[in-house]
Design a protein around this motif. Sequence first.
Motif, short mmCIF file in Angstrom:
data_model
loop_
_atom_site.label_atom_id
_atom_site.label_comp_id
_atom_site.label_asym_id
_atom_site.label_seq_id
_atom_site.Cartn_x
_atom_site.Cartn_y
_atom_site.Cartn_z
N UNK A 1 18.60 32.39 41.12
CA UNK A 1 19.37 31.71 40.07
C UNK A 1 18.68 30.40 39.68
N UNK A 2 18.27 29.64 40.70
CA UNK A 2 17.55 28.39 40.44
C UNK A 2 16.23 28.68 39.73
N UNK A 3 15.55 29.73 40.20
CA UNK A 3 14.26 30.12 39.60
C UNK A 3 14.43 30.49 38.14
N UNK A 4 15.49 31.25 37.83
CA UNK A 4 15.76 31.63 36.45
C UNK A 4 16.01 30.43 35.56
N UNK A 5 16.75 29.44 36.10
CA UNK A 5 17.03 28.21 35.34
C UNK A 5 15.75 27.44 35.06
N UNK A 6 14.90 27.35 36.08
CA UNK A 6 13.64 26.62 35.94
C UNK A 6 12.72 27.33 34.94
N UNK A 7 12.69 28.67 35.01
CA UNK A 7 11.86 29.44 34.08
C UNK A 7 12.30 29.19 32.64
N UNK A 8 13.60 29.17 32.42
CA UNK A 8 14.12 28.94 31.08
C UNK A 8 13.74 27.55 30.57
N UNK A 9 13.87 26.53 31.41
CA UNK A 9 13.54 25.15 31.02
C UNK A 9 12.05 24.99 30.74
N UNK A 10 11.23 25.59 31.61
CA UNK A 10 9.78 25.48 31.43
C UNK A 10 9.35 26.18 30.14
N UNK A 11 9.99 27.30 29.83
CA UNK A 11 9.69 28.02 28.58
C UNK A 11 9.99 27.14 27.37
N UNK A 12 11.06 26.37 27.47
CA UNK A 12 11.42 25.46 26.38
C UNK A 12 10.34 24.40 26.18
N UNK A 13 9.87 23.81 27.30
CA UNK A 13 8.80 22.80 27.21
C UNK A 13 7.50 23.41 26.69
N UNK A 14 7.26 24.68 27.06
CA UNK A 14 6.06 25.35 26.56
C UNK A 14 6.09 25.51 25.05
N UNK A 15 7.25 25.86 24.52
CA UNK A 15 7.40 26.00 23.06
C UNK A 15 7.20 24.65 22.36
N UNK A 16 7.79 23.60 22.96
CA UNK A 16 7.64 22.26 22.36
C UNK A 16 6.17 21.83 22.35
N UNK A 17 5.47 22.10 23.45
CA UNK A 17 4.06 21.72 23.53
C UNK A 17 3.22 22.47 22.52
N UNK A 18 3.53 23.76 22.31
CA UNK A 18 2.77 24.56 21.36
C UNK A 18 3.06 24.13 19.92
N UNK A 19 4.33 23.84 19.61
CA UNK A 19 4.70 23.44 18.25
C UNK A 19 4.08 22.10 17.88
N UNK A 20 4.18 21.14 18.81
CA UNK A 20 3.68 19.79 18.55
C UNK A 20 2.18 19.67 18.79
N UNK B 1 1.41 20.35 26.94
CA UNK B 1 0.81 21.65 27.26
C UNK B 1 0.31 21.70 28.70
N UNK B 2 -0.31 20.59 29.17
CA UNK B 2 -0.79 20.55 30.55
C UNK B 2 0.37 20.46 31.54
N UNK B 3 1.41 19.71 31.17
CA UNK B 3 2.61 19.63 32.03
C UNK B 3 3.22 21.02 32.17
N UNK B 4 3.25 21.73 31.07
CA UNK B 4 3.79 23.10 31.05
C UNK B 4 2.94 24.02 31.94
N UNK B 5 1.63 23.95 31.81
CA UNK B 5 0.74 24.82 32.58
C UNK B 5 0.83 24.54 34.08
N UNK B 6 0.86 23.26 34.44
CA UNK B 6 0.96 22.88 35.86
C UNK B 6 2.31 23.32 36.45
N UNK B 7 3.37 23.15 35.65
CA UNK B 7 4.71 23.58 36.10
C UNK B 7 4.74 25.09 36.34
N UNK B 8 4.07 25.83 35.47
CA UNK B 8 4.00 27.29 35.63
C UNK B 8 3.23 27.68 36.88
N UNK B 9 2.17 26.93 37.18
CA UNK B 9 1.38 27.21 38.38
C UNK B 9 2.24 27.02 39.64
#
Length: 215
Positions: A49-68, A74-82
């Motif tokens: 459940x915690x993992x699903x919540x984190x995945x959803x939040x990280x996906x949001x930051x990934x979209x923001x990084x790509x749009x902007x 983008x690097x914060x997003x990539x490191x968080x995914x790692x």
Amino acid sequence: MGCTTAIIKYLVFLFNSLCALLGIAVIVVNSLALKDAADETRPILIFFIVLGSVIFLISFFGCCGAIKESVCLSWTYAISLLVLLILTCILVFVYAKRIDGEQVAKNVLDDAWNKQKNGTDGMSFYQTNFHCCGVNGTNDYTNAHLTVPTSCYTNSTTTTPYTVGCLTKLEDFYEQALKLVKAFGWILVAIEAGTFMSGSILAISFNNEQRRSRY
């Protein structure tokens, strides 16, 4: 923005969409399963459940990084995914393998049977849903000088109780459930790995473009 960067950007959006949907599915499914879960399996469900919540939040930051087209985001997003990928691997390949489905089933039914002997209908849920009777069969009630409950029968007009014990049924259930958890974990690892790679490449592309723009 070059053609290659644009393609990678769309790939990031694709993987992020998959991750976001996957995160929501993980939260919903495990929240529903948590209600009737055994104590031994609760930690892994809560972790999902915690993992699903984190995945959803990280996906949001990934979209923001790509749009902007932000290098920092983008690097914060990539490191968080790692980090998330490492945690998922630990969950799938270390923790999940340590769970013994047979032992979990035995512990759950031992607790339910003790309640049954103390006057509480602790076996009803398992007997009704798994179409079984007693821990090892109807002899459990006979040996304990207890009346076979109605949950051991298909309906009120049936005179023959279920012949299979609940231990066998529950062992099969947990064995299949653990297989599904591991299969789901593999899918999660594959999507996270793909998202991490595309996110890292996108961050490098943004960084290179920012560097070229200075000259």
